[in-house]
Design a protein around this motif. Structure first.
Motif, short mmCIF file in Angstrom:
data_model
loop_
_atom_site.label_atom_id
_atom_site.label_comp_id
_atom_site.label_asym_id
_atom_site.label_seq_id
_atom_site.Cartn_x
_atom_site.Cartn_y
_atom_site.Cartn_z
N PRO A 71 0.81 -1.23 0.00
CA PRO A 71 0.00 0.00 0.00
C PRO A 71 0.83 1.27 0.00
O PRO A 71 0.33 2.34 -0.34
CB PRO A 71 -0.81 -0.13 1.31
N LEU A 72 2.13 1.19 0.38
CA LEU A 72 2.98 2.37 0.44
C LEU A 72 3.63 2.70 -0.90
O LEU A 72 4.20 3.78 -1.06
CB LEU A 72 4.09 2.17 1.48
N VAL A 73 3.56 1.75 -1.86
CA VAL A 73 4.26 1.94 -3.13
C VAL A 73 3.89 3.25 -3.83
O VAL A 73 4.76 3.98 -4.31
CB VAL A 73 4.01 0.73 -4.07
N ASP A 91 7.69 8.23 -3.71
CA ASP A 91 8.33 9.49 -4.06
C ASP A 91 8.21 10.50 -2.93
O ASP A 91 9.16 11.21 -2.59
CB ASP A 91 7.73 10.06 -5.35
N ILE A 92 7.01 10.58 -2.36
CA ILE A 92 6.79 11.52 -1.25
C ILE A 92 7.68 11.15 -0.07
O ILE A 92 8.32 12.01 0.54
CB ILE A 92 5.31 11.52 -0.83
N LEU A 93 7.74 9.85 0.24
CA LEU A 93 8.56 9.41 1.36
C LEU A 93 10.04 9.69 1.11
O LEU A 93 10.78 10.07 2.03
CB LEU A 93 8.34 7.91 1.60
N ARG A 94 10.46 9.52 -0.14
CA ARG A 94 11.87 9.77 -0.46
C ARG A 94 12.24 11.22 -0.20
O ARG A 94 13.24 11.52 0.45
CB ARG A 94 12.14 9.42 -1.92
N TRP A 95 11.39 12.15 -0.69
CA TRP A 95 11.68 13.57 -0.49
C TRP A 95 11.57 13.96 0.98
O TRP A 95 12.31 14.83 1.46
CB TRP A 95 10.74 14.43 -1.34
N LEU A 96 10.68 13.30 1.70
CA LEU A 96 10.56 13.57 3.13
C LEU A 96 11.85 13.19 3.86
O LEU A 96 12.36 13.95 4.69
CB LEU A 96 9.37 12.80 3.70
N LEU A 112 14.48 15.62 5.83
CA LEU A 112 14.90 15.39 7.21
C LEU A 112 16.42 15.32 7.32
O LEU A 112 17.02 15.85 8.28
CB LEU A 112 14.27 14.09 7.72
N ALA A 113 17.05 14.66 6.33
CA ALA A 113 18.51 14.56 6.35
C ALA A 113 19.15 15.93 6.22
O ALA A 113 20.11 16.27 6.94
CB ALA A 113 18.98 13.63 5.23
N LEU A 114 18.65 16.75 5.29
CA LEU A 114 19.19 18.10 5.10
C LEU A 114 18.98 18.95 6.34
O LEU A 114 19.85 19.74 6.74
CB LEU A 114 18.54 18.75 3.88
N GLY A 115 17.81 18.77 6.97
CA GLY A 115 17.55 19.51 8.20
C GLY A 115 18.53 19.14 9.29
O GLY A 115 19.03 20.00 10.03
N GLY A 116 18.85 17.84 9.38
CA GLY A 116 19.82 17.40 10.38
C GLY A 116 21.20 17.98 10.13
O GLY A 116 21.91 18.39 11.06
N ILE A 117 21.59 18.02 8.85
CA ILE A 117 22.89 18.59 8.49
C ILE A 117 22.94 20.08 8.85
O ILE A 117 23.93 20.58 9.40
CB ILE A 117 23.17 18.38 6.99
#
Length: 226
Positions: free
Chosen positions: A190-192, A196-201, A205-210
């Motif tokens: 069901p998440l398939v 794309d949305i999950l990837r950008w999320l 989050l990674a950029l925010g952490g950096i």
């Protein structure tokens, strides 16, 4: 004339030329508690026919049981497992309705349904049905991966000792992994559409952490802590 039923003290004692069921190994059909095997050709022919009809691996939870092992696991006193004519097959990679229909077509007569444990019991009869039916699946199955467990079975390494013992453990690990992945796919599918949305999320989050880490280092530098 039908092939005779034969018993073996251990599944490794089965002669190579006697085993003709290409998608299964003696280890899969043998008693889980003792390693003993009652080879019932008619039952195994039907099991192989079912595998051929469905076109995907059958994960055998239980096949032959010695009387001792049958008692230990709480089996019925006259269980068909002790005759070598019964198989418990996991439903983790099968639609139960399609599986039952195919099993009836190849000649199985006895059916027991165990949705909480995730398997269907099959035997040669007499015809009877028990247990609660499986609920209808909400999502389709993902495409099957190559059946590594069956490839090992075909190579006959499960019959030996030493290095072949490692293959036995490996085959069991593959089988468990296949079952876990198959069980998980119902939750993943069901998440398939949202990948794309999950990837950008996750990227955000990674950029925010950096950014937070860089800000903290600069703040420390300004305060003379670095």
């Amino acid at each position: 004339m039908s092939d005779p039923i034969r018993s073996f003290r251990h599944f490794r004692d089965v002669p190579d030329g006697l085993w003709r069921w290409k998608n299964f190994s003696p280890a899969e059909i043998a008693c889980r508690g003792t390693g003993q095997l009652k080879l019932h050709p008619e039952a195994l022919d039907k099991l192989q026919a079912l595998r051929d009809r469905l076109g995907k691996p059958l994960i055998v939870r239980s096949a032959y049981r010695s009387p001792e092992h049958n008692r230990n696991v709480g089996g019925a006193p006259r269980s068909k497992h002790m005759d070598g004519t019964a198989f418990d097959i996991a439903m983790s990679n099968h639609d139960p309705l399609a599986f039952e229909a195919a099993a009836r077509e190849v000649g199985f007569l006895g059916f027991g349904f165990y949705p909480r444990s995730g398997f269907i019991h099959l035997d040669l009869g007499p015809g009877r049905v028990w247990g609660e039916r499986f609920p209808v699946r909400a999502t389709a199955f993902a495409a099957e991966t190559p059946p590594a467990r069956e490839a090992i079975a075909q190579s006959r390494t499960l019959k030996g000792t030493g290095a072949a013992g490692v293959a036995t453990v490996g085959a069991a690990g593959v089988e468990v992994a296949q079952e876990v992945l198959a069980e998980a796919q119902g939750a993943i599918l069901p998440l398939v559409p949202h990948l794309d949305i999950l990837r950008w999320l996750f990227i955000a989050l990674a950029l925010g952490g950096i950014a937070v880490a860089v800000w903290a280092r600069m703040d420390d530098w300004k305060k003379g802590l670095r």
